[in-house]
Design an enzyme around this catalytic site. Structure first.
Site, short mmCIF file in Angstrom:
data_model
loop_
_atom_site.label_atom_id
_atom_site.label_comp_id
_atom_site.label_asym_id
_atom_site.label_seq_id
_atom_site.Cartn_x
_atom_site.Cartn_y
_atom_site.Cartn_z
N SER A 142 0.82 -1.21 0.00
CA SER A 142 0.00 0.00 0.00
C SER A 142 0.86 1.26 0.00
O SER A 142 2.01 1.25 0.46
CB SER A 142 -0.90 0.03 1.23
OG SER A 142 -1.72 -1.10 1.27
N1 SAH Z 1 -0.25 -5.52 4.06
C1 SAH Z 1 0.45 -5.73 2.83
C2 SAH Z 1 -0.42 -5.40 1.63
C3 SAH Z 1 -0.60 -6.62 0.84
S1 SAH Z 1 -1.74 -6.57 -0.50
C4 SAH Z 1 1.78 -5.00 2.80
O1 SAH Z 1 2.11 -4.26 3.76
O2 SAH Z 1 2.52 -5.19 1.86
C5 SAH Z 1 -2.97 -7.67 0.11
C6 SAH Z 1 -2.55 -9.11 0.34
O3 SAH Z 1 -3.72 -9.83 0.76
C7 SAH Z 1 -2.02 -9.84 -0.87
O4 SAH Z 1 -0.72 -10.31 -0.61
C8 SAH Z 1 -3.01 -11.00 -1.08
O5 SAH Z 1 -2.41 -12.20 -1.52
C9 SAH Z 1 -3.58 -11.16 0.33
N2 SAH Z 1 -4.88 -11.85 0.44
C10 SAH Z 1 -5.94 -11.83 -0.43
N3 SAH Z 1 -6.94 -12.60 0.04
C11 SAH Z 1 -6.53 -13.12 1.23
C12 SAH Z 1 -7.12 -13.99 2.20
N4 SAH Z 1 -8.35 -14.52 2.05
N5 SAH Z 1 -6.38 -14.30 3.31
C13 SAH Z 1 -5.14 -13.80 3.49
N6 SAH Z 1 -4.52 -12.99 2.60
C14 SAH Z 1 -5.21 -12.64 1.49
#
Ligand code: SAH
Length: 242
Positions: A90
């Protein structure tokens, strides 16, 4: 050239190379530190981020170590960035806003859904939280778990799995932060929120998501919408959006 002269020539050459690499490493570290200071001043303090715990944490966590090498030069810019597997880290402001909305006290327990690069988890750990984080893409979960260990974030516990169901063994949580967007807020997450706990979560259709802040008061959930956002979808183990 005799053998001894060849060896000492190689040693001198290696020493020069090493000194240069060290100097370069030091220069870019200082460079990133400078960019991080500017990010905190301009993108966070310059907007509405006032929680000193968030500002201090984000001036410490080396965001550039959480993004792929080839785009490291863009680490501190005012935007989200790709981290592979079709996922993103993000924008710094969104990380700060979500962390601030959690109103954390040191030692509180936080569940994060969507570990991704691990940057948000590191920021929460730096703020003094005990972090439990779940990632659905196994390769990303594994790689990020190793990075967080290597950087010494030992108050972060990570696992691979579907975060829709939360992490009941460690519930209830004082804070829940979701960094992928379901269309509706998952019931198991509401249940795993402690009395007085806060949840920050994007939800809605992909082109009309809002960021919500939920609080549990006397067993009831009070919900408010904060801003319009755009996150990657929350998906199940077959890749189908929730
Ligand atoms: N917090 C992260 C942002 C990651 S983007 C950072 O600081 O970089 C969102 C993430 O959510 C992705 O890696 C995606 O694979 C994950 N995601 C999507 N659906 C999910 C689920 N049901 N359970 C866990 N993770 C999930």
């Amino acid at each position: 050239m005799c053998k001894a002269a060849k060896i000492s020539f190689s040693i001198v050459f290696l020493l020069i190379l090493n000194t240069q690499a060290f100097a370069l490493g030091k220069a870019s570290r200082r460079d990133f530190e400078q960019q991080r200071k500017q990010m905190v001043a301009g993108q966070l303090r310059g907007r509405d981020i006032v929680d000193t715990n968030v500002l201090t944490a984000m001036s410490k966590v080396p965001r550039h170590l959480f993004v792929p090498l080839e785009i490291r030069h863009s680490s501190y810019q005012d935007s989200p960035l790709p981290i592979g597997y079709g996922q993103t880290i993000s924008q710094p402001y969104i990380v700060a806003l979500m962390s601030q909305l959690l109103s954390l006290k040191s030692g509180e327990k936080v569940l994060e859904i969507g570990t991704g690069s691990g940057y948000q988890a590191a920021v929460l750990a730096e703020m003094g939280a005990a972090v439990f984080t779940i990632e659905i893409v196994p390769e990303l979960g594994l790689q990020t778990g190793i990075l967080l260990d290597k950087l010494g974030y030992d108050t972060v516990k990570s696992k691979t799995g579907d975060g829709y169901k939360g992490w009941s063994e460690h519930a209830p949580f004082d804070g829940i932060i979701v960094t992928c967007a379901p269309t509706a807020i998952p019931e198991p997450l509401k249940e795993q929120l402690a009395e007085g706990g806060r949840m920050v979560i994007p939800a809605g259709e992909s082109d009309r998501q809002k960021l919500y802040l939920l609080r549990k008061k006397n067993g009831d959930i009070v919900q408010q919408s904060v801003i319009d956002v755009r996150f990657v979808p929350m998906v199940n183990s077959k890749g189908k959006p929730y």
